[in-house]
Design an enzyme around this catalytic site. Structure first.
Site, PDB file in Angstrom:
ATOM      1  N   ARG A  38      -7.126   5.384   2.206  1.00 55.73           N
ATOM      2  CA  ARG A  38      -5.927   5.706   2.890  1.00 55.73           C
ATOM      3  C   ARG A  38      -4.856   5.390   1.880  1.00 55.73           C
ATOM      4  O   ARG A  38      -4.761   4.577   1.322  1.00 55.73           O
ATOM      5  CB  ARG A  38      -5.631   4.958   4.112  1.00 55.73           C
ATOM      6  CG  ARG A  38      -6.548   5.540   5.308  1.00 55.73           C
ATOM      7  CD  ARG A  38      -6.220   7.020   5.697  1.00 55.73           C
ATOM      8  NE  ARG A  38      -7.236   7.505   6.749  1.00 55.73           N
ATOM      9  CZ  ARG A  38      -8.499   7.838   6.820  1.00 55.73           C
ATOM     10  NH1 ARG A  38      -8.877   8.262   5.629  1.00 55.73           N
ATOM     11  NH2 ARG A  38      -9.047   8.359   7.775  1.00 55.73           N
ATOM     12  N   GLU A  76       0.215  12.827   3.255  1.00 56.72           N
ATOM     13  CA  GLU A  76      -0.536  13.975   2.924  1.00 56.72           C
ATOM     14  C   GLU A  76       0.207  15.337   3.776  1.00 56.72           C
ATOM     15  O   GLU A  76       0.395  14.888   4.965  1.00 56.72           O
ATOM     16  CB  GLU A  76      -1.755  13.865   3.241  1.00 56.72           C
ATOM     17  CG  GLU A  76      -2.530  12.832   2.351  1.00 56.72           C
ATOM     18  CD  GLU A  76      -4.096  12.554   2.741  1.00 56.72           C
ATOM     19  OE1 GLU A  76      -4.334  12.955   3.662  1.00 56.72           O
ATOM     20  OE2 GLU A  76      -4.323  11.314   2.165  1.00 56.72           O
ATOM     21  N   HIS A  86      -7.684  15.135  -0.614  1.00 61.05           N
ATOM     22  CA  HIS A  86      -8.370  14.609   0.791  1.00 61.05           C
ATOM     23  C   HIS A  86      -9.848  15.271   1.077  1.00 61.05           C
ATOM     24  O   HIS A  86      -9.934  15.553   2.283  1.00 61.05           O
ATOM     25  CB  HIS A  86      -7.421  14.287   1.778  1.00 61.05           C
ATOM     26  CG  HIS A  86      -7.876  13.226   2.838  1.00 61.05           C
ATOM     27  ND1 HIS A  86      -7.063  12.538   3.273  1.00 61.05           N
ATOM     28  CD2 HIS A  86      -9.267  12.760   3.232  1.00 61.05           C
ATOM     29  CE1 HIS A  86      -7.811  11.699   4.302  1.00 61.05           C
ATOM     30  NE2 HIS A  86      -9.193  11.777   4.177  1.00 61.05           N
TER      31      HIS A  86
HETATM   32  C1  8YV Z   1     -11.695  13.433   7.212  1.00 62.01           C
HETATM   33  C2  8YV Z   1     -11.548  10.942   6.476  1.00 62.01           C
HETATM   34  O1  8YV Z   1     -11.147  14.348   6.297  1.00 62.01           O
HETATM   35  O2  8YV Z   1     -13.557  10.153   7.739  1.00 62.01           O
HETATM   36  C3  8YV Z   1     -12.220  10.050   7.608  1.00 62.01           C
HETATM   37  O3  8YV Z   1     -11.660   8.837   8.027  1.00 62.01           O
HETATM   38  O4  8YV Z   1     -10.572  10.656   6.242  1.00 62.01           O
HETATM   39  C4  8YV Z   1     -12.216  12.267   6.333  1.00 62.01           C
HETATM   40  O5  8YV Z   1     -13.516  12.341   6.273  1.00 62.01           O
HETATM   41  C5  8YV Z   1     -10.613  13.283   8.036  1.00 62.01           C
HETATM   42  O6  8YV Z   1     -11.011  12.292   9.201  1.00 62.01           O
HETATM   43  C6  8YV Z   1     -10.576  14.774   8.794  1.00 62.01           C
HETATM   44  O7  8YV Z   1      -9.216  14.670   9.359  1.00 62.01           O
END
Ligand code: 8YV
Length: 312
Positions: free
Chosen positions: A231, A260, A278
């Site tokens: 993150r 983002e 991402h």
């Molecule tokens: C996804 C992510 O893009 O799983 C996660 O925590 O950051 C990613 O796999 C995201 O959750 C979708 O918004």
């Protein structure tokens, strides 16, 4: 009568089809007036489908007095107010495991792309530079030391991938893990001093916010690399950007950012940086598997069965 749910963001088409068939779905992300829609449907809404990106803050959870469960698409749940969900007795599920391989692959791809300047080499060929000039030499991965910040499922998958590249692994986290062969540090700055690559793979949220600060960046130093597939919040982004611009870090491979989809423009021009929008889990197969798990969790819950991957 179908259970009414709100959905905060789009899901893969095959997943959406099932949601639309099984539930009465209120599509928040398509609403011209989100608050008006929420107000109108709130008295009947019992479920929510959201994503790690969009989450569910306190205001949204509190706006839904009959909410019983949140099924989230993504392993990270830092964007969901878990305290609020607990207070309200709302069940929250996420999508762990199914994305581990892809996120770990992305981490290795970013690491190699950054160190070996793969995107720049691609541009060099496409722009017809090769017959005219020599592509500069790059840095070698083999023999480097990698410190993994957060040796969870994803961190371990990255470490297992890095080892055959002849990379020496160590890790930092809240506690030493049993049955792990790699060196443990209980101090992040100490680990950063000893390694060439800081691989950020911990959860987001309050507990890890700003963990990679100026002291950690300074400890890595001008020969040090950072890869972040976790993150943006884990890093003090302005400090990272300044260090990269001033050459006080050797490079960064970044899939995640503080705000983002806005990425600091200072990074756009830097050869030492490889950027990704991402996409750690963004393959057809994995997004389908994540969606399947979102469905299984919400269907199980409203069928009175145990959910599969419970956060709280
Ligand atoms: C996804 C992510 O893009 O799983 C996660 O925590 O950051 C990613 O796999 C995201 O959750 C979708 O918004």
């Amino acid at each position: 009568m179908a259970v009414e749910i709100v959905q905060t963001t789009a899901m893969p088409p095959a997943i959406q089809q099932v949601l639309d068939r099984e539930f009465h779905v209120h599509r928040l992300w398509e609403a011209s007036d989100r608050n008006a829609l929420l107000k109108q449907v709130a008295p009947n809404v019992r479920g929510m489908v959201t994503s790690g990106g969009v989450g569910a803050n306190r205001a949204l959870i509190e706006a839904l007095p009959r909410l019983e469960m949140i099924s989230s698409f993504g392993v990270g749940y830092d964007s969901i107010d878990i305290d609020c969900a607990k207070e309200r007795g709302v069940t929250v599920t996420n999508t762990p495991d199914v994305l581990t391989d892809d996120v770990a692959d992305t981490a290795m791809a970013l690491l190699l792309a950054m160190m070996r300047r793969i995107p720049q080499g691609d541009q060099f060929v496409r722009q017809g530079q090769w017959p005219k000039a020599k592509f500069p030499l790059t840095d070698k991965l083999g023999g480097k030391k990698m410190g993994v910040l957060g040796l969870g499922r994803i961190g371990q998958a990255i470490a297992r991938r890095a080892e055959p590249f002849n990379v020496e692994i160590s890790y930092f986290g809240p506690r030493r893990k049993a049955d792990i062969p790699w060196r443990y540090y209980d101090n992040l700055v100490a680990m950063a001093k000893d390694v060439d690559i800081l691989m950020i793979a911990c959860p987001g949220g309050k507990e890890t916010e700003g963990l990679v600060n100026q002291a950690v960046i300074d400890a890595l130093g001008p020969k040090g690399y950072v890869v972040n597939i976790a993150r943006g919040s884990v890093v003090v982004e302005p400090a990272l950007v300044t260090a990269l611009v001033e050459g006080k870090l050797a490079g960064a491979g970044l899939d995640v950012f503080a705000d983002e989809p806005n990425v600091p423009e200072a990074l756009w021009k830097l050869d030492s940086v490889t950027l990704a929008p991402h996409v750690g889990s963004a393959t057809h197969a994995t997004r389908q598997a994540m969606g399947d798990l979102v469905l299984k969790n919400i269907l199980a819950f409203f069928a009175g069965q145990p959910v599969l991957t419970k956060v709280v």
